[in-house]
Design an enzyme around this catalytic site. Structure first.
Site, mmCIF file in Angstrom:
data_model
loop_
_atom_site.group_PDB
_atom_site.id
_atom_site.type_symbol
_atom_site.label_atom_id
_atom_site.label_comp_id
_atom_site.label_asym_id
_atom_site.label_seq_id
_atom_site.Cartn_x
_atom_site.Cartn_y
_atom_site.Cartn_z
ATOM 1 N N THR A 73 48.486 37.150 42.306
ATOM 2 C CA THR A 73 49.773 37.437 41.664
ATOM 3 C C THR A 73 50.451 36.147 41.202
ATOM 4 O OG1 THR A 73 50.008 39.424 43.007
ATOM 5 C CG2 THR A 73 52.020 38.541 42.029
ATOM 6 N N ASN A 160 40.371 46.193 37.856
ATOM 7 C CA ASN A 160 40.420 46.558 39.271
ATOM 8 C C ASN A 160 40.232 48.049 39.508
ATOM 9 O OD1 ASN A 160 42.996 46.051 37.875
ATOM 10 N ND2 ASN A 160 43.915 47.097 39.617
ATOM 11 N N GLN A 188 39.020 40.253 40.321
ATOM 12 C CA GLN A 188 37.970 41.194 40.749
ATOM 13 C C GLN A 188 36.562 40.661 40.490
ATOM 14 O OE1 GLN A 188 38.341 44.114 42.380
ATOM 15 N NE2 GLN A 188 40.581 44.035 42.366
ATOM 16 N N HIS A 210 41.255 37.013 49.122
ATOM 17 C CA HIS A 210 41.050 38.221 49.940
ATOM 18 C C HIS A 210 40.204 39.271 49.226
ATOM 19 C CE1 HIS A 210 44.069 41.251 48.334
ATOM 20 N NE2 HIS A 210 44.543 40.166 47.765
ATOM 21 N N CYS A 333 47.493 48.846 44.502
ATOM 22 C CA CYS A 333 48.865 48.334 44.580
ATOM 23 C C CYS A 333 49.879 49.430 44.256
ATOM 24 C CB CYS A 333 49.046 47.154 43.628
ATOM 25 S SG CYS A 333 47.910 45.819 43.960
#
Ligand code: PLP
Length: 386
Positions: A73, A160, A188, A210, A333
């Protein structure tokens, strides 16, 4: 503890045990602030240098082109808001299927009369075609001739929600032909498919640890040498004066370790994941589930987005949850939303299928048994009369 079948690896991944082991010492023993000049800081300073070099090698970048951030982000916000000078005219072009980190970064800028944002449509497989981008840039130049001094094209490397991999090299070439910078949100893609920043000639690239079995809260922005980008976070002189704040040392080390482990095994992981997704899809077909597979044949291995006829994604997610299976509907999200996502809308999934969209994103730790269990669960739920 209840056993879960985790199939939401596009949302986040399990951190590798070796990564965790490598990180620990930087919390317990080598906990120094790497900016301090005394010898106790030597280890953390050297470890950050090594991590930067490992990461650069994994994407074929130079050492000083990697800037650590708090994740995808932040990297996306930085690329969109930091490129060029926001006090001068700027034209930003993003694909219709970008992550909200890109969409909302652009939204933050819409009140600035110096900045315009345009959306690039995708085809039904979720691909931005080079000729579509070329038409948009050509028309833009004709109408706004020389008005905008900076242009930025941002197209994600892989989506994603549906996994489609974009023709990044071709798109970057088109952007450069029209004098635009090219950014790609590769959150991704990095650690899952081969990413070579020199070969595809991007100016900026976002990544997040992550998503490739590293820790949360750490990522990086690749910035090609000579790219005109401003710092967004003011403070100390870390990251060559470009991103202030004491480095998250353990997370940086963990990110490098995770990325190297995934890149070293990229072929093996891809083969494993493609095998699993093929088995999953043929089990669903043979089990009588009426579905459309979304995306393009060139996709992130393991990312399986399906739209099931006359079902609701939200219902499927909760029913699978009761069976201990974690999947996602729409984008992770936005998983509270029952709306058809902007991605599924952009690729025009027929309305009797679109509401029944779920994303099963398999990861390297998933097994054949997991896939059997997931397929049986979906078949059972879909065969029930509501
Ligand atoms: N971009 C894409 C394509 C993503 O999938 C995500 C996470 O879902 C992000 C950006 C945001 O990354 P992070 O969670 O590291 O902030």
């Amino acid at each position: 503890m209840k056993k879960y079948i985790y199939a939401d690896n596009a949302a986040t991944t399990k951190m590798d045990n070796e990564v965790f082991e490598k990180m620990k010492v930087f919390y317990t023993d080598d906990f120094s602030n790497p900016s301090q000049p005394y010898s106790f800081s030597k280890n953390s300073k050297a470890a950050i240098r090594e991590a930067r070099s490992i990461i650069a090698n994994c994407i074929n970048a130079d050492f000083d082109e990697i800037f650590f951030t708090s994740g995808g982000t932040e990297s996306d916000n930085w690329a969109i808001k930091g490129i060029g000078d926001n006090m001068k005219h700027k034209g930003i072009f993003i694909s219709a299927i970008e992550h909200h980190a890109i969409i909302n970064s652009c939204r933050d800028l819409i009140n600035n009369p110096m900045i315009s944002v345009e959306y690039i449509p995708v085809n039904s497989e979720g691909i931005v075609l080079a000729e579509t981008l070329e038409t948009i840039l050509k028309n833009y130049d004709r109408v706004r001739h020389l008005m905008h001094q900076t242009k930025l094209v941002s197209v994600m490397y892989a989506n994603n929600e549906i996994g489609s991999v974009q023709p990044i090299k071709e798109l970057a070439a088109v952007a450069h032909k029209y004098g635009a910078f090219f950014h790609t949100d590769a959150v991704q893609a990095v650690g899952h498919i081969l990413v070579d920043v020199k070969d595809c000639n991007v100016d900026l690239l976002s990544a997040s640890a992550h998503k490739f079995n590293g820790p949360k809260g750490i990522g990086f922005l690749y910035v090609k040498k000579g790219t005109d980008i401003q710092s967004l976070i003011s403070g100390g002189s870390q990251e060559n004066g470009m991103r202030a704040g004491t480095e998250n040392v353990a997370a940086i080390i963990g990110m490098a370790c995770a990325l190297k482990a995934n890149c070293d095994e990229i072929d093996k992981n891809q083969e494993h994941l493609l095998k699993l997704e093929n088995i999953l899809l043929s089990k669903l077909k043979n089990g009588g589930v009426d579905f459309i597979r979304n995306g393009h044949k060139n996709h992130i291995p393991g990312n399986v987005s399906i739209s099931i006829k006359n079902k609701e994604g939200e219902m499927l997610l909760h029913r699978l949850d009761l069976l201990g299976i974690c999947v996602s509907t729409g984008s992770a999200c936005d998983s509270k939303s029952v709306q058809v996502s902007h991605v599924i809308k952009a690729i025009n999934v027929p309305s009797d299928y679109s509401k029944g969209t779920i994303r099963i994103s398999l990861g390297k730790n998933n097994t054949l048994d997991d896939v059997d269990y997931i397929a049986d669960g979906i078949i059972k739920i879909c065969s029930e009369k509501i």
